[in-house]
Design a protein around this motif. Structure first.
Motif, mmCIF file in Angstrom:
data_model
loop_
_atom_site.group_PDB
_atom_site.id
_atom_site.type_symbol
_atom_site.label_atom_id
_atom_site.label_comp_id
_atom_site.label_asym_id
_atom_site.label_seq_id
_atom_site.Cartn_x
_atom_site.Cartn_y
_atom_site.Cartn_z
ATOM 1 N N GLN A 290 0.829 -1.200 0.000
ATOM 2 C CA GLN A 290 0.000 0.000 0.000
ATOM 3 C C GLN A 290 0.865 1.252 0.000
ATOM 4 O O GLN A 290 1.828 1.355 0.772
ATOM 5 N N ARG B 254 -2.865 5.669 0.110
ATOM 6 C CA ARG B 254 -3.530 4.487 0.699
ATOM 7 C C ARG B 254 -4.070 3.554 -0.395
ATOM 8 O O ARG B 254 -4.945 2.739 -0.155
ATOM 9 N N TRP C 66 -3.580 0.428 -3.207
ATOM 10 C CA TRP C 66 -2.845 -0.831 -3.269
ATOM 11 C C TRP C 66 -2.149 -0.995 -4.615
ATOM 12 O O TRP C 66 -2.685 -0.582 -5.643
ATOM 13 N N SER D 234 -8.591 1.219 -1.553
ATOM 14 C CA SER D 234 -8.413 2.049 -0.365
ATOM 15 C C SER D 234 -8.285 1.113 0.828
ATOM 16 O O SER D 234 -8.301 -0.105 0.666
ATOM 17 N N ASP D 235 -8.196 1.680 2.011
ATOM 18 C CA ASP D 235 -8.131 0.843 3.214
ATOM 19 C C ASP D 235 -9.305 -0.132 3.276
ATOM 20 O O ASP D 235 -9.163 -1.261 3.723
ATOM 21 N N GLU D 236 -10.468 0.308 2.820
ATOM 22 C CA GLU D 236 -11.672 -0.513 2.888
ATOM 23 C C GLU D 236 -11.958 -1.299 1.614
ATOM 24 O O GLU D 236 -12.864 -2.130 1.587
#
Length: 134
Positions: A15, A20, A22, A43-45
């Motif tokens: 990441q 943020r 990938w 994203s993170d989610e």
């Protein structure tokens, strides 16, 4: 995985710290070399199988160390992360190299950690002597 070691054949997602996003790939053609496109995604989610890479190297070491040259193989397509010196963009990102994924692992598909935070695995003798080289 901050603070974790990576064993050979470990499956990882990489990441970008600022965006943020990938490191991602899929079966689309890259713009300069016509190889497999690599991009920033999610994203993170939000993540999917296109974000998963297998870490490998040619030496006998069991864990990825800072000075070890590694190969990153894309889980979904089996292509290797690569970059070619001659594949440079013009405007608006002049001088930047294209990063793509290729079917064969060669010198263009070897990577070495050069920046970041490295947490060395301490030898038992270093722990006993109170060494803390961070």
């Amino acid at each position: 995985l901050p603070g974790e070691t990576f064993a050979k054949k470990a499956q990882v997602r990489l990441q970008h710290a600022t965006t943020r996003k990938w490191l991602h790939s899929h079966k689309f053609q890259s713009p300069l070399t016509s190889q497999q496109e690599v991009s920033a995604f999610g994203s993170d989610e939000s993540s999917d199988g296109g974000d998963v890479w297998t870490v490998d190297w040619d030496t006998t070491g069991k864990m990825w160390k800072q000075d070890t040259k590694v190969k990153l193989k894309h889980r979904d397509t089996s292509a290797y992360l690569a970059s070619f010196e001659q594949a440079r963009f013009g405007q608006p990102i002049q001088g930047q190299q294209e990063v793509c994924a290729v079917s064969r692992s060669d010198g263009n598909a070897q990577w070495q950690a050069a920046e970041g935070v490295f947490m060395p695995v301490l030898e038992s003798s270093s722990v006993a002597s109170g060494s803390d080289e961070l």
